[in-house]
Design a protein around this motif. Structure first.
Motif, PDB file in Angstrom:
ATOM      1  N   UNK A   1       3.546  -2.875  -7.024  1.00 33.53           N
ATOM      2  CA  UNK A   1       3.104  -1.529  -7.069  1.00 33.53           C
ATOM      3  C   UNK A   1       2.454  -1.120  -5.776  1.00 33.53           C
TER       4      UNK A   1
ATOM      5  N   UNK B   1       4.226  -0.102  -0.514  1.00 33.85           N
ATOM      6  CA  UNK B   1       4.108   0.794   0.738  1.00 33.85           C
ATOM      7  C   UNK B   1       2.934   0.605   1.500  1.00 33.85           C
ATOM      8  N   UNK B   2       1.806   0.388   0.627  1.00 36.74           N
ATOM      9  CA  UNK B   2       0.565   0.430   1.317  1.00 36.74           C
ATOM     10  C   UNK B   2       0.509  -1.149   2.138  1.00 36.74           C
TER      11      UNK B   2
ATOM     12  N   UNK C   1       2.887  -2.717   3.332  1.00 31.64           N
ATOM     13  CA  UNK C   1       3.763  -2.617   4.312  1.00 31.64           C
ATOM     14  C   UNK C   1       2.851  -1.848   5.738  1.00 31.64           C
ATOM     15  N   UNK C   2       2.315  -0.847   5.386  1.00 35.32           N
ATOM     16  CA  UNK C   2       1.503  -0.223   6.260  1.00 35.32           C
ATOM     17  C   UNK C   2       0.536  -0.891   6.922  1.00 35.32           C
TER      18      UNK C   2
ATOM     19  N   UNK D   1      -5.028   5.713   9.890  1.00 33.36           N
ATOM     20  CA  UNK D   1      -4.964   7.001  10.584  1.00 33.36           C
ATOM     21  C   UNK D   1      -4.028   7.884   9.575  1.00 33.36           C
ATOM     22  N   UNK D   2      -3.247   7.245   9.128  1.00 32.48           N
ATOM     23  CA  UNK D   2      -2.598   8.299   7.744  1.00 32.48           C
ATOM     24  C   UNK D   2      -2.956   8.141   6.701  1.00 32.48           C
ATOM     25  N   UNK D   3      -4.211   7.881   6.528  1.00 34.40           N
ATOM     26  CA  UNK D   3      -4.897   8.215   5.073  1.00 34.40           C
ATOM     27  C   UNK D   3      -4.568   6.895   4.062  1.00 34.40           C
ATOM     28  N   UNK D   4      -4.231   5.688   4.524  1.00 32.52           N
ATOM     29  CA  UNK D   4      -4.121   4.577   3.588  1.00 32.52           C
ATOM     30  C   UNK D   4      -5.262   3.707   3.705  1.00 32.52           C
TER      31      UNK D   4
ATOM     32  N   UNK E   1     -10.971  10.548   4.759  1.00 34.63           N
ATOM     33  CA  UNK E   1      -9.793   9.630   4.166  1.00 34.63           C
ATOM     34  C   UNK E   1      -8.765  10.546   3.691  1.00 34.63           C
TER      35      UNK E   1
ATOM     36  N   UNK F   1      -7.282  12.775   6.738  1.00 32.79           N
ATOM     37  CA  UNK F   1      -6.416  12.090   7.766  1.00 32.79           C
ATOM     38  C   UNK F   1      -5.148  12.246   7.407  1.00 32.79           C
ATOM     39  N   UNK F   2      -4.795  12.379   6.436  1.00 28.44           N
ATOM     40  CA  UNK F   2      -3.127  12.779   5.694  1.00 28.44           C
ATOM     41  C   UNK F   2      -2.721  14.047   6.525  1.00 28.44           C
TER      42      UNK F   2
ATOM     43  N   UNK G   1      11.592   2.445   9.007  1.00 26.50           N
ATOM     44  CA  UNK G   1      10.678   2.293   7.925  1.00 26.50           C
ATOM     45  C   UNK G   1       9.121   2.509   8.637  1.00 26.50           C
TER      46      UNK G   1
ATOM     47  N   UNK H   1       5.977   5.311   7.237  1.00 30.65           N
ATOM     48  CA  UNK H   1       4.619   5.111   7.101  1.00 30.65           C
ATOM     49  C   UNK H   1       3.786   6.454   7.257  1.00 30.65           C
TER      50      UNK H   1
ATOM     51  N   UNK I   1       3.464   7.776   3.898  1.00 33.24           N
ATOM     52  CA  UNK I   1       2.744   7.075   2.765  1.00 33.24           C
ATOM     53  C   UNK I   1       1.351   7.712   2.226  1.00 33.24           C
ATOM     54  N   UNK I   2       0.526   8.330   3.362  1.00 31.68           N
ATOM     55  CA  UNK I   2      -0.673   8.839   2.933  1.00 31.68           C
ATOM     56  C   UNK I   2      -0.773  10.333   2.180  1.00 31.68           C
TER      57      UNK I   2
ATOM     58  N   UNK J   1       2.246  10.759   0.136  1.00 32.58           N
ATOM     59  CA  UNK J   1       2.521  10.261  -1.220  1.00 32.58           C
ATOM     60  C   UNK J   1       1.559   9.803  -2.105  1.00 32.58           C
ATOM     61  N   UNK J   2       0.719   9.404  -1.518  1.00 33.69           N
ATOM     62  CA  UNK J   2      -0.677   8.674  -2.290  1.00 33.69           C
ATOM     63  C   UNK J   2      -0.171   7.338  -2.883  1.00 33.69           C
ATOM     64  N   UNK J   3      -1.104   6.643  -3.829  1.00 29.15           N
ATOM     65  CA  UNK J   3      -0.876   5.376  -4.598  1.00 29.15           C
ATOM     66  C   UNK J   3       0.188   5.677  -5.548  1.00 29.15           C
ATOM     67  N   UNK J   4       1.055   4.619  -5.904  1.00 26.10           N
ATOM     68  CA  UNK J   4       1.791   4.510  -6.984  1.00 26.10           C
ATOM     69  C   UNK J   4       3.010   5.440  -6.887  1.00 26.10           C
ATOM     70  N   UNK J   5       3.279   6.172  -5.697  1.00 22.48           N
ATOM     71  CA  UNK J   5       4.571   6.978  -5.572  1.00 22.48           C
ATOM     72  C   UNK J   5       5.412   6.371  -4.706  1.00 22.48           C
ATOM     73  N   UNK J   6       6.756   5.886  -4.791  1.00 18.58           N
ATOM     74  CA  UNK J   6       7.522   5.411  -3.660  1.00 18.58           C
ATOM     75  C   UNK J   6       8.255   6.685  -3.025  1.00 18.58           C
TER      76      UNK J   6
ATOM     77  N   UNK K   1       4.648  12.826   8.926  1.00 20.93           N
ATOM     78  CA  UNK K   1       3.370  13.186   8.254  1.00 20.93           C
ATOM     79  C   UNK K   1       3.029  14.759   7.826  1.00 20.93           C
TER      80      UNK K   1
END
Lengths: 282, 264
Positions: A149, A152-153, A155-156, A166-169, B81, B84-85, B106, B110, B113-114, B116-121, B166
């Motif tokens: 689930x 990606x979080x 991994x970062x 810095x990217x908001x994770x 938070x 920062x995206x 990869x 990264x 990723x910010x 995209x948010x949680x739960x999205x690939x 980003x």
């Protein structure tokens, strides 16, 4: 070779425990290796041992004591590591020795025979019950589920926590979630493997996988394979030579690590770098 | 997040910001306004508060006092938070384990990723954005290399590609050329300026090294001891006299070091 022993329920329980514990421990180990925080795992596993002995001494469930103590150690060491203020030679040394001191103190204070305490020390996978397997199964499913689930979080976060932030994770939340999972995994597994040996099963398969691949996904898979292989091979050796299973499981995982180091393509980085561009592994 | 509707053309509006780390005060009442699309060079000696200034803009630093409005949102403790995206941040070159199991593509991903948010690939669309970013920084041919196998300059290009992936509105660079050789340094400076122009970003470029300051800055901010010591056009501020005062050096020494830097 008479392998009829593997048809007995206690051995099947042990094989299933080795499978589930091997997966959970070795996947948690990937975090330990990639976060460069083996010292946190060492502290947590020894704290779990002390907590379990406290439970035995005072007469409550040792697993509850183990879980609370391991999370307590993570709560002390985790923030220091997160802020980059951790000096492994001092903070960890103090906590590590304190936990061992407490463990032996609790053991000394126990009245009567110490066989239950010694079982926690060396592990007793052959006496695992169905309820032990259910706990191991739940932890293994949660660990694998979290990877799927939040891949990606994770991994970062394991790559560079500051960059992830810095990217908001929510990298700090991810780090503490990983520590919580580590505490749960250690608690569920250590009565099978042994309080003094459990950390080897966390670290060795992941460290071996780290030697063999440049893909994080493959590292998780390889680590889980090595964890299960260590458990099953260790059990077989334990049966064949009538020696403690926790020790053989850990020694097997160490041998796998040594073989991985010897055959590691990462030892040949310079030669790899000199290849013409475009020939790199996918 | 508190929203401030009237931006008056400013991307950043800092008013009397004070930041301290334990006993040390890093910023002592800094005020700064940055217009949309400006390219600002922030110069000063080590310990001047330059990095701290960037961290309060991307919401990673904690304000003791003052007000920071970024992209129309006032930052308060704990609400940086989501902002920062939209803020791309390139830190100093950091040591990366050569065995790290991640490739260049990869690492650049990264940056997505910010957003995209949680739960999205990541979807094909996200990979396309990453590939475009890598192309822009000239790293397409190394996209599948392990990140730890790149040189410092190449790793900084990947860090810039990660920021571009980003799709930021603000571009913050904290000594991005520190520890790089002259060639890599000039390449990175040119790249940053080109990206700033191409993407229409608002850019803040921090450095303590004058030879690492892009010539084409719209404005230069000089910092010293946690204060803004001067701001204006590069021509007016980057004089030997001013720099001598900023770095506590005699004017003749500044001239000598400038000549040496030019010859490197």
């Amino acid at each position: 070779m008479d392998l009829s022993i593997f048809t007995y329920p206690f051995m099947q329980n042990a094989l299933l425990s080795a499978f589930l514990g091997g997966i959970a421990c070795s996947i948690i180990g990937v975090f330990v290796v990639l976060l460069h925080m083996p010292f946190i795992g060492v502290c947590m596993s020894h704290a779990a041992f002390a907590g379990a002995l406290l439970g035995l001494w005072l007469g409550f469930n040792p697993m509850i004591g183990a879980f609370i103590f391991s999370l307590g150690a993570a709560a002390v060491v985790g923030p220091l590591a997160d802020r980059g203020e951790l000096n492994p030679e001092t903070s960890v040394g103090v906590i590590f020795s304190l936990m061992l001191g407490l463990a032996f103190l609790f053991m000394g204070l126990m009245s009567g025979p110490k066989s239950a305490a010694l079982e926690l020390l060396w592990g007793s996978i052959l006496t695992n019950t169905r309820s032990d397997i259910v706990v191991l199964g739940v932890v293994a499913v949660v660990v694998v589920g979290v990877i799927f689930i939040f891949y990606k979080e994770i991994q970062a976060t394991v790559f560079q926590r500051d960059m992830a932030r810095a990217v908001g994770i929510p990298a700090t939340l991810m780090l503490y979630s990983i520590l919580l999972l580590m505490g749960a995994t250690i608690t569920a597994s250590f009565s099978s493997i042994g309080g003094l040996l459990i950390f080897s099963l966390i670290l060795n398969p992941a460290a071996a996988a780290y030697q063999l691949t440049y893909s994080m996904k493959k590292m998780f898979i390889l680590s889980a394979v090595f964890g299960v292989l260590s458990g099953w091979t260790g059990l077989l050796i334990s049966y064949l030579f009538n020696v403690p299973s926790g020790a053989t499981i850990v020694i097997t995982s160490s041998v796998i690590f040594m073989l991985a180091v010897i055959s590691s393509p990462k030892r040949k980085v310079k030669r790899w770098q000199k290849k013409p561009l475009g020939e790199e592994a996918p | 997040m508190a929203s401030v509707n009237n931006l008056n053309g400013y991307s950043i509006d800092i008013d009397n910001a004070v930041v301290s780390y334990r006993e040390d005060i890093a910023l002592r009442g800094v005020s700064l306004k940055v217009k949309h699309g400006e390219f600002i060079g922030i110069v000063g000696p080590n310990g001047a508060g330059k990095t701290t200034l960037l961290t309060i803009i991307n919401g990673m630093g904690k304000l003791l006092h003052g007000r920071v409005v970024v992209l129309g949102h006032q930052l308060t403790p704990g609400n940086g938070h989501s902002l920062r995206k939209k803020v791309g941040y390139v830190p100093q070159a950091q040591s990366i384990d050569p065995r790290m199991p991640m490739n260049v593509r990869e690492v650049a991903m990264i940056g997505r990723y910010g957003r995209l948010g949680l739960f999205r690939k990541p979807a094909a669309h996200d990979w396309k954005i990453v590939d475009t970013a890598l192309e822009l920084v000239g790293m397409t041919h190394l996209a599948r290399r392990p990140i730890g196998h790149l040189s410092g300059g190449e790793q900084q290009r990947v860090a810039i590609a990660r920021c571009l992936a980003q799709e930021p509105e603000l571009f913050l660079l904290d000594e991005p050329t520190a520890s790089l050789d002259w060639r890599a340094k000039t390449d990175i400076m040119e790249l940053v300026k080109r990206i700033h122009d191409l993407r229409g970003l608002t850019t803040l470029f921090v450095t303590h090294d004058l030879s690492a300051l892009p010539i084409a800055c719209d404005r230069v901010v000089l910092m010293k001891d946690g204060l803004i010591w001067g701001e204006g056009s590069p021509g007016a501020l980057l004089t030997d006299e001013k720099l001598g005062q900023l770095y506590d050096l005699p004017v003749a020494e500044v001239e000598k070091r400038r000549r040496e830097a030019a010859l490197v």
